[in-house]
Structures are given as C-alpha cells and as structure tokens.
Design a protein around this motif. Structure first.
Motif, PDB file in Angstrom:
ATOM      1  N   THR A   1      23.677  46.932  33.901  1.00  0.00           N
ATOM      2  CA  THR A   1      24.211  45.960  32.942  1.00  0.00           C
ATOM      3  C   THR A   1      24.175  46.522  31.529  1.00  0.00           C
ATOM      4  N   LYS A   2      25.168  46.142  30.709  1.00  0.00           N
ATOM      5  CA  LYS A   2      25.208  46.548  29.308  1.00  0.00           C
ATOM      6  C   LYS A   2      24.956  45.325  28.434  1.00  0.00           C
ATOM      7  N   LEU A   3      24.478  45.599  27.228  1.00  0.00           N
ATOM      8  CA  LEU A   3      24.125  44.511  26.314  1.00  0.00           C
ATOM      9  C   LEU A   3      25.320  43.624  26.013  1.00  0.00           C
ATOM     10  N   ASN A   4      26.496  44.221  25.824  1.00  0.00           N
ATOM     11  CA  ASN A   4      27.659  43.396  25.491  1.00  0.00           C
ATOM     12  C   ASN A   4      28.041  42.457  26.629  1.00  0.00           C
ATOM     13  N   GLN A   5      27.676  42.828  27.875  1.00  0.00           N
ATOM     14  CA  GLN A   5      27.939  41.938  29.003  1.00  0.00           C
ATOM     15  C   GLN A   5      27.014  40.723  28.961  1.00  0.00           C
ATOM     16  N   ILE A   6      25.759  40.958  28.605  1.00  0.00           N
ATOM     17  CA  ILE A   6      24.817  39.847  28.465  1.00  0.00           C
ATOM     18  C   ILE A   6      25.251  38.919  27.337  1.00  0.00           C
ATOM     19  N   LEU A   7      25.691  39.498  26.235  1.00  0.00           N
ATOM     20  CA  LEU A   7      26.148  38.689  25.107  1.00  0.00           C
ATOM     21  C   LEU A   7      27.358  37.844  25.487  1.00  0.00           C
ATOM     22  N   ALA A   8      28.190  38.387  26.374  1.00  0.00           N
ATOM     23  CA  ALA A   8      29.399  37.676  26.779  1.00  0.00           C
ATOM     24  C   ALA A   8      29.083  36.426  27.598  1.00  0.00           C
ATOM     25  N   VAL A   9      28.010  36.478  28.397  1.00  0.00           N
ATOM     26  CA  VAL A   9      27.687  35.326  29.256  1.00  0.00           C
ATOM     27  C   VAL A   9      26.663  34.394  28.632  1.00  0.00           C
ATOM     28  N   GLU A  10      26.005  34.841  27.565  1.00  0.00           N
ATOM     29  CA  GLU A  10      24.906  34.064  26.991  1.00  0.00           C
ATOM     30  C   GLU A  10      25.350  32.665  26.571  1.00  0.00           C
ATOM     31  N   LYS A  11      26.479  32.572  25.893  1.00  0.00           N
ATOM     32  CA  LYS A  11      26.931  31.277  25.394  1.00  0.00           C
ATOM     33  C   LYS A  11      27.191  30.310  26.548  1.00  0.00           C
ATOM     34  N   GLY A  12      27.843  30.813  27.613  1.00  0.00           N
ATOM     35  CA  GLY A  12      28.121  29.967  28.761  1.00  0.00           C
ATOM     36  C   GLY A  12      26.857  29.493  29.460  1.00  0.00           C
ATOM     37  N   VAL A  13      25.876  30.405  29.568  1.00  0.00           N
ATOM     38  CA  VAL A  13      24.600  30.047  30.194  1.00  0.00           C
ATOM     39  C   VAL A  13      23.901  28.971  29.377  1.00  0.00           C
TER      40      VAL A  13
ATOM     41  N   ASP B   1      34.673  47.709   8.653  1.00  0.00           N
ATOM     42  CA  ASP B   1      35.115  48.293   9.924  1.00  0.00           C
ATOM     43  C   ASP B   1      34.027  49.171  10.526  1.00  0.00           C
ATOM     44  N   ALA B   2      33.359  49.946   9.678  1.00  0.00           N
ATOM     45  CA  ALA B   2      32.313  50.855  10.158  1.00  0.00           C
ATOM     46  C   ALA B   2      31.149  50.077  10.763  1.00  0.00           C
ATOM     47  N   VAL B   3      30.784  48.953  10.139  1.00  0.00           N
ATOM     48  CA  VAL B   3      29.683  48.127  10.655  1.00  0.00           C
ATOM     49  C   VAL B   3      30.065  47.518  12.003  1.00  0.00           C
ATOM     50  N   LYS B   4      31.322  47.082  12.140  1.00  0.00           N
ATOM     51  CA  LYS B   4      31.779  46.520  13.413  1.00  0.00           C
ATOM     52  C   LYS B   4      31.747  47.575  14.514  1.00  0.00           C
ATOM     53  N   TYR B   5      32.204  48.796  14.189  1.00  0.00           N
ATOM     54  CA  TYR B   5      32.189  49.870  15.180  1.00  0.00           C
ATOM     55  C   TYR B   5      30.753  50.187  15.593  1.00  0.00           C
ATOM     56  N   ALA B   6      29.851  50.191  14.609  1.00  0.00           N
ATOM     57  CA  ALA B   6      28.447  50.484  14.898  1.00  0.00           C
ATOM     58  C   ALA B   6      27.845  49.402  15.793  1.00  0.00           C
ATOM     59  N   ARG B   7      28.223  48.152  15.530  1.00  0.00           N
ATOM     60  CA  ARG B   7      27.718  47.048  16.359  1.00  0.00           C
ATOM     61  C   ARG B   7      28.206  47.174  17.797  1.00  0.00           C
ATOM     62  N   GLU B   8      29.486  47.513  17.945  1.00  0.00           N
ATOM     63  CA  GLU B   8      30.021  47.695  19.290  1.00  0.00           C
ATOM     64  C   GLU B   8      29.324  48.854  20.001  1.00  0.00           C
ATOM     65  N   GLU B   9      29.050  49.895  19.251  1.00  0.00           N
ATOM     66  CA  GLU B   9      28.336  51.041  19.824  1.00  0.00           C
ATOM     67  C   GLU B   9      26.940  50.621  20.279  1.00  0.00           C
ATOM     68  N   ALA B  10      26.251  49.851  19.434  1.00  0.00           N
ATOM     69  CA  ALA B  10      24.898  49.406  19.770  1.00  0.00           C
ATOM     70  C   ALA B  10      24.909  48.472  20.974  1.00  0.00           C
ATOM     71  N   ASN B  11      25.907  47.603  21.037  1.00  0.00           N
ATOM     72  CA  ASN B  11      25.979  46.641  22.135  1.00  0.00           C
ATOM     73  C   ASN B  11      26.419  47.274  23.450  1.00  0.00           C
ATOM     74  N   GLY B  12      26.826  48.528  23.393  1.00  0.00           N
ATOM     75  CA  GLY B  12      27.274  49.208  24.607  1.00  0.00           C
ATOM     76  C   GLY B  12      26.173  49.917  25.364  1.00  0.00           C
ATOM     77  N   ILE B  13      24.938  49.813  24.891  1.00  0.00           N
ATOM     78  CA  ILE B  13      23.846  50.509  25.575  1.00  0.00           C
ATOM     79  C   ILE B  13      23.534  49.835  26.907  1.00  0.00           C
ATOM     80  N   GLU B  14      23.039  50.627  27.842  1.00  0.00           N
ATOM     81  CA  GLU B  14      22.629  50.079  29.133  1.00  0.00           C
ATOM     82  C   GLU B  14      21.257  49.428  28.984  1.00  0.00           C
ATOM     83  N   ILE B  15      21.067  48.330  29.700  1.00  0.00           N
ATOM     84  CA  ILE B  15      19.838  47.555  29.543  1.00  0.00           C
ATOM     85  C   ILE B  15      19.195  47.307  30.902  1.00  0.00           C
TER      86      ILE B  15
END
Length: 243
Positions: A2-14, A214-228
């Motif tokens: 699982t990746k962090l961005n996947q958890i973030l995607a389902v968190e609101k629904g949960v 834009d750079a901060v958004k790219y960095a956030r996406e990079e950070a959220n792409g880590i495996e967890i």
C-alpha cells in the motif's frame, strides 16, 4: 504494498462511514423498546375458562452486539488513521525550483502547511498596490520610495482692471467697466511620491510564488507516494476494551 496516497484516498470515506454507523448505534441504544422483550402465556382457572394465545416480543437490539459492531467499525478507522500518521512520520519530499533543491526532505505534514500558507500569500501579493502607469517613476534613494519628475505650474491671482468705455466730458462722467485679470504671481513645483510597487515587480513575485506552489505540490505528491506498512491498532484497542 500500500502507498500513502492510497490511504489518503480512502480515509475520508472511512471517516464518513464510521460516523454514520456510530451515530446509528448511538440512536439504537437510546430506544428502550428495541432493547426490551417479553414472553407470557395465559392459563385459565379451569378447563372451561377462556383460552388466550401466548404473547411475545423479541429483543431487537442487544447492547453487547451493538458494542461489538461499533468496535469492528472503529477498528477500520483506527487502522487507517494509524497507518496514515505512522507513514506521515517518514513521508518526506524535496521542494525543487528550476531544478534546484530549495527545501530538502520536508515532512509531508509541513508541506501541507506550506501549501496553505502560499495560497494566502498569493492572495496578498495579487492585491499589492501598483504605481500609476500614466506617470514616469524613479526610485528616490533618500526616502526609499518612488517619485515622479518635478512638474512646474503657475499660481495666478485675479487683479481688478478698469476699461474706459467713454472718456469724461464736461457734461458726462467717464464710463468705466471694471473686470479682473489673472496675473501670474508665483510657481508651484510638484513631485509625487508613492510607496506602491511597479507592476513588473508584482508580476515577478507572482511568477516566483507560482513556481514555489507547484514545487510544493510536486514534493507532496512525491512524499505521498512512499510505500507504507498497514497498521493494526484497532484490534488491540478493542480486544482489550470489549474482549
């Protein structure tokens, strides 16, 4: 994995699902009739007495069962939140502007903070006052403000004058018309000063800010792409609480 961005995607629904189910459970245990049941039968005194059918009402809500269901529901939320928070401790990204690392290994939670602050800053910069483009401005080093070229204007004063329409005679006085004439009595020298900014400076600031956003958004996406690693916190909590 699982990746962090996947958890973030389902968190609101949960969260939304859990809130609804817990609310339903809360309302269910407030309804006393649903928690109550009865069973009764009738026996006449003798065989010739009236026979009545038995009556029964089943218990529709069991508090222990509601508690187990709430525990199962909250377990999912506890696990998703723990997984996100643990991952956030290690999720980092580099903020790069024009290929140069401006901020290195920034935690994703701080990137979110920075992203919001830059939005507010964009609002401020876009509202900065700008110099009147109809004027020619230069920077005054003495006052550290912008100034225009000196403009010289005249100051006039109305002076009364007499205009003889007819000369006096031995029979009639002179006919004179009184009027006023604008006469230059001095000069004004005007220089305008301003604390506003040239439009090109505001445009420059907005351009830089947009690159940083834009750079901060790219960095956030990079950070959220880590495996967890999925966390299993809820089972331990409710295993202790209602086990």
């Amino acid at each position: 994995m699982t990746k962090l961005n996947q958890i973030l995607a389902v968190e609101k629904g949960v969260k939304s699902d859990v809130q609804r189910k817990v609310t339903d459970a809360y309302h269910a245990i407030q309804k006393t009739p649903l928690l109550s049941g009865i069973s009764r039968s009738y026996q006449p005194i003798d065989d010739e007495g009236e026979q009545l059918p038995p009556e029964s009402t089943r218990v529709q809500v069991q508090a222990e069962q509601v508690l187990r269901e709430v525990g199962a529901t909250l377990t999912r939320l506890f696990d998703v939140t723990a997984t996100k928070d643990v991952a956030n401790c290690s999720a980092r990204g580099d903020v790069k502007v024009d290929g140069v690392v401006l901020l290195e290994a920034v935690p994703v939670t701080y990137l979110l903070f920075l992203e919001k602050q830059l939005v507010d800053l964009h609002t401020l910069i876009s509202k900065l006052p700008t110099l009147d483009p109809s004027e020619s401005w230069t920077l005054d080093e003495n006052t550290d403000t912008w100034r225009t070229e000196a403009v010289k204007t005249t100051r006039t004063k109305k002076v009364p004058r007499n205009h003889v329409l007819a000369e006096a005679t031995d029979k009639h006085p002179a006919q004179v018309q009184v009027f006023t004439e604008d006469v230059v009595v001095g000069y004004w020298t005007k220089v305008a000063f301003s604390g506003a900014l040239p439009q090109r400076r505001v445009n420059e600031l907005l351009g830089r800010l947009q690159k940083l956003q834009d750079a901060v958004k790219y960095a956030r996406e990079e950070a959220n792409g880590i495996e967890i690693v999925d966390q299993r916190i809820g089972e331990k909590v409710f295993g202790y609480l209602i086990g």
